[in-house]
Design a protein around this motif. Structure first.
Motif, PDB file in Angstrom:
ATOM      1  N   PRO A  18       0.799  -1.238   0.000  1.00 47.28           N
ATOM      2  CA  PRO A  18       0.000   0.000   0.000  1.00 47.28           C
ATOM      3  C   PRO A  18       0.828   1.284   0.000  1.00 47.28           C
ATOM      4  CG  PRO A  18      -0.761  -1.521   1.699  1.00 47.28           C
ATOM      5  CD  PRO A  18       0.514  -2.074   1.163  1.00 47.28           C
ATOM      6  N   GLN A  19       0.249   2.328  -0.619  1.00 50.66           N
ATOM      7  CA  GLN A  19       0.896   3.643  -0.651  1.00 50.66           C
ATOM      8  C   GLN A  19       1.110   4.191   0.750  1.00 50.66           C
ATOM      9  OE1 GLN A  19      -1.897   5.456  -3.637  1.00 50.66           O
ATOM     10  NE2 GLN A  19      -0.016   6.471  -4.257  1.00 50.66           N
ATOM     11  N   LYS A  20       0.149   3.986   1.604  1.00 51.43           N
ATOM     12  CA  LYS A  20       0.231   4.454   2.995  1.00 51.43           C
ATOM     13  C   LYS A  20       0.038   3.241   3.901  1.00 51.43           C
ATOM     14  CE  LYS A  20      -1.517   8.996   1.792  1.00 51.43           C
ATOM     15  NZ  LYS A  20      -2.604   9.950   1.904  1.00 51.43           N
ATOM     16  N   PRO A  21       1.092   2.444   4.041  1.00 46.81           N
ATOM     17  CA  PRO A  21       0.950   1.202   4.803  1.00 46.81           C
ATOM     18  C   PRO A  21       0.790   1.440   6.296  1.00 46.81           C
ATOM     19  CG  PRO A  21       3.232   1.536   4.174  1.00 46.81           C
ATOM     20  CD  PRO A  21       2.440   2.627   3.514  1.00 46.81           C
ATOM     21  N   GLU A  22      -0.013   0.598   6.908  1.00 41.07           N
ATOM     22  CA  GLU A  22      -0.143   0.600   8.362  1.00 41.07           C
ATOM     23  C   GLU A  22       1.211   0.217   8.957  1.00 41.07           C
ATOM     24  OE1 GLU A  22      -2.937   1.466   9.945  1.00 41.07           O
ATOM     25  OE2 GLU A  22      -4.107   1.676   8.108  1.00 41.07           O
ATOM     26  N   LYS A  31      12.462  -5.120   4.361  1.00 48.94           N
ATOM     27  CA  LYS A  31      13.359  -3.960   4.383  1.00 48.94           C
ATOM     28  C   LYS A  31      12.557  -2.732   4.829  1.00 48.94           C
ATOM     29  CE  LYS A  31      16.441  -5.677   0.783  1.00 48.94           C
ATOM     30  NZ  LYS A  31      17.048  -5.408  -0.536  1.00 48.94           N
ATOM     31  N   PRO A  32      12.158  -2.694   6.105  1.00 43.28           N
ATOM     32  CA  PRO A  32      11.269  -1.616   6.562  1.00 43.28           C
ATOM     33  C   PRO A  32      11.844  -0.215   6.380  1.00 43.28           C
ATOM     34  CG  PRO A  32      12.102  -2.885   8.420  1.00 43.28           C
ATOM     35  CD  PRO A  32      12.515  -3.607   7.178  1.00 43.28           C
ATOM     36  N   ASN A  33      13.149  -0.062   6.452  1.00 49.22           N
ATOM     37  CA  ASN A  33      13.763   1.255   6.272  1.00 49.22           C
ATOM     38  C   ASN A  33      13.768   1.710   4.825  1.00 49.22           C
ATOM     39  OD1 ASN A  33      14.289   1.392   9.023  1.00 49.22           O
ATOM     40  ND2 ASN A  33      16.313   0.478   8.809  1.00 49.22           N
ATOM     41  N   GLU A  34      13.498   0.792   3.889  1.00 50.79           N
ATOM     42  CA  GLU A  34      13.492   1.114   2.460  1.00 50.79           C
ATOM     43  C   GLU A  34      12.105   0.967   1.844  1.00 50.79           C
ATOM     44  OE1 GLU A  34      16.642  -0.804   0.211  1.00 50.79           O
ATOM     45  OE2 GLU A  34      17.716  -1.194   2.074  1.00 50.79           O
ATOM     46  N   ILE A  35      11.087   0.825   2.651  1.00 49.65           N
ATOM     47  CA  ILE A  35       9.754   0.516   2.137  1.00 49.65           C
ATOM     48  C   ILE A  35       9.246   1.564   1.147  1.00 49.65           C
ATOM     49  CG2 ILE A  35       8.448   1.564   4.044  1.00 49.65           C
ATOM     50  CD1 ILE A  35       6.553  -0.924   3.810  1.00 49.65           C
ATOM     51  N   THR A  36       9.530   2.844   1.389  1.00 44.88           N
ATOM     52  CA  THR A  36       9.039   3.881   0.469  1.00 44.88           C
ATOM     53  C   THR A  36       9.648   3.727  -0.913  1.00 44.88           C
ATOM     54  OG1 THR A  36      10.698   5.432   1.287  1.00 44.88           O
ATOM     55  CG2 THR A  36       8.517   5.565   2.272  1.00 44.88           C
ATOM     56  N   LYS A  37      10.844   3.213  -0.993  1.00 49.11           N
ATOM     57  CA  LYS A  37      11.509   2.977  -2.277  1.00 49.11           C
ATOM     58  C   LYS A  37      10.768   1.919  -3.094  1.00 49.11           C
ATOM     59  CE  LYS A  37      15.527   0.296  -3.238  1.00 49.11           C
ATOM     60  NZ  LYS A  37      16.888  -0.077  -2.905  1.00 49.11           N
TER      61      LYS A  37
END
Length: 130
Positions: A18-22, A31-37
């Motif tokens: 999702p674009q705006k993940p919970e 890779k939570p620190n890179e999720i936006t990528k």
């Protein structure tokens, strides 16, 4: 398929991740620190009918994957199951190299992106060096 399907705003771009993940989705991503990528990468995007997309919301891949086979789009259906249409048809040959996914992480997004790139080159008869 009728062109009206595409021009009447019945189709949306679905972000599998999702674009705006919970926060729970962020925490469970490999890779939570890179999720936006990964959110806007081609491998994470698919076409989905508006009605189906509305029902999937911002859920996890596990929650969404049951909806994808309901789509008329073969590439969307192929995320969780390989579509079969007839025997040795052009469509079957085109999707034979697509992989179904059981989990959705950075590796799945990267792998799907490579598959979509390869498929585009085949469909448009592009030189592999391009």
């Amino acid at each position: 398929m009728n062109l009206n399907t595409f021009i009447q705003n019945k189709i949306e771009i679905e972000h599998i991740l999702p674009q705006k993940p919970e926060q729970a989705i962020v925490d469970s991503f490999d890779k939570p620190n890179e999720i936006t990528k990964y959110i806007s990468r081609l491998g994470n995007l698919t076409l989905l009918e508006k009605t189906i997309n509305a029902s999937t919301g911002r859920g996890t891949f596990s929650e969404k994957k049951a909806a994808y086979p309901q789509s008329v789009f073969l590439l969307t259906r192929s995320i969780t199951e390989k579509p079969v249409l007839g025997t040795n048809t052009a469509i079957n040959r085109a999707v034979q190299d697509l992989k179904e996914f059981t989990i959705w992480n950075s590796q799945a997004i990267e792998e799907r992106q490579k598959m979509l790139t390869y498929l585009a080159k085949q469909v448009w008869d592009m030189d592999q060096a391009v």
